[in-house]
Design a protein around this motif. Sequence first.
Motif, PDB file in Angstrom:
ATOM      1  N   TYR A  90     -10.465  17.518   4.126  1.00  0.00           N
ATOM      2  CA  TYR A  90     -10.245  16.247   3.432  1.00  0.00           C
ATOM      3  C   TYR A  90      -9.610  15.230   4.364  1.00  0.00           C
ATOM      4  N   GLY A  91     -10.002  13.984   4.172  1.00  0.00           N
ATOM      5  CA  GLY A  91      -9.321  12.858   4.790  1.00  0.00           C
ATOM      6  C   GLY A  91      -8.671  12.073   3.657  1.00  0.00           C
ATOM      7  N   TYR A  92      -7.631  11.298   3.956  1.00  0.00           N
ATOM      8  CA  TYR A  92      -6.996  10.571   2.864  1.00  0.00           C
ATOM      9  C   TYR A  92      -6.693   9.138   3.232  1.00  0.00           C
ATOM     10  N   THR A  93      -6.631   8.315   2.205  1.00  0.00           N
ATOM     11  CA  THR A  93      -6.238   6.917   2.350  1.00  0.00           C
ATOM     12  C   THR A  93      -5.227   6.585   1.261  1.00  0.00           C
ATOM     13  N   ILE A  94      -4.364   5.636   1.582  1.00  0.00           N
ATOM     14  CA  ILE A  94      -3.407   5.125   0.607  1.00  0.00           C
ATOM     15  C   ILE A  94      -3.647   3.627   0.499  1.00  0.00           C
ATOM     16  N   THR A  95      -3.968   3.186  -0.699  1.00  0.00           N
ATOM     17  CA  THR A  95      -4.191   1.766  -0.958  1.00  0.00           C
ATOM     18  C   THR A  95      -2.990   1.241  -1.735  1.00  0.00           C
ATOM     19  N   LEU A  96      -2.327   0.235  -1.177  1.00  0.00           N
ATOM     20  CA  LEU A  96      -1.157  -0.354  -1.821  1.00  0.00           C
ATOM     21  C   LEU A  96      -1.558  -1.610  -2.589  1.00  0.00           C
ATOM     22  N   SER A  97      -0.751  -1.939  -3.597  1.00  0.00           N
ATOM     23  CA  SER A  97      -1.017  -3.145  -4.374  1.00  0.00           C
ATOM     24  C   SER A  97      -0.673  -4.380  -3.557  1.00  0.00           C
ATOM     25  N   ASP A  98      -1.103  -5.509  -4.036  1.00  0.00           N
ATOM     26  CA  ASP A  98      -0.780  -6.805  -3.434  1.00  0.00           C
ATOM     27  C   ASP A  98       0.746  -6.946  -3.394  1.00  0.00           C
ATOM     28  N   PRO A  99       1.316  -7.411  -2.281  1.00  0.00           N
ATOM     29  CA  PRO A  99       2.777  -7.524  -2.172  1.00  0.00           C
ATOM     30  C   PRO A  99       3.412  -8.413  -3.242  1.00  0.00           C
TER      31      PRO A  99
END
Length: 135
Positions: A90-99
């Motif tokens: 598996y590879g992973y990504t973290i998507t953060l919300s708009d600041p």
Amino acid sequence: MTKHSFSRKRNGFTLIEVMITVAIVAILASIAYPSYGRYIIRAKRSAAQAQMMDIANRQQQFLLANRIYADKTTLTASGYSLPAEVAANYGYTITLSDPTAPPAFLLTFSPTGNQQADGDLTLDHTGAKTPADKW
């Protein structure tokens, strides 16, 4: 009158016996191997899910300390890395919300190799998991 014995002394297996044994083993293997493959995929998915929960816990700790969630670069800089057995599948990504919005994150694990039939696993800051049938 002499007795003739028609029985022979057996010194091994006949060809028919060997072929029947091979056929039985082949049938059992054709049933067992696909089940084993599915078991391995489920085990690898379970390991990935455990890592997702670990990252989510780290995100909550980071939020308490910094009032924002960490991106992947920040997690890596703090010493976190996926275990080798998970990183291989598996590879992973973290998507953060708009600041400007309240803190939020979406964690996505994308399968590689044999795991690809599984599809992506996601977990967000509220604990929502998709796809629900894979959790």
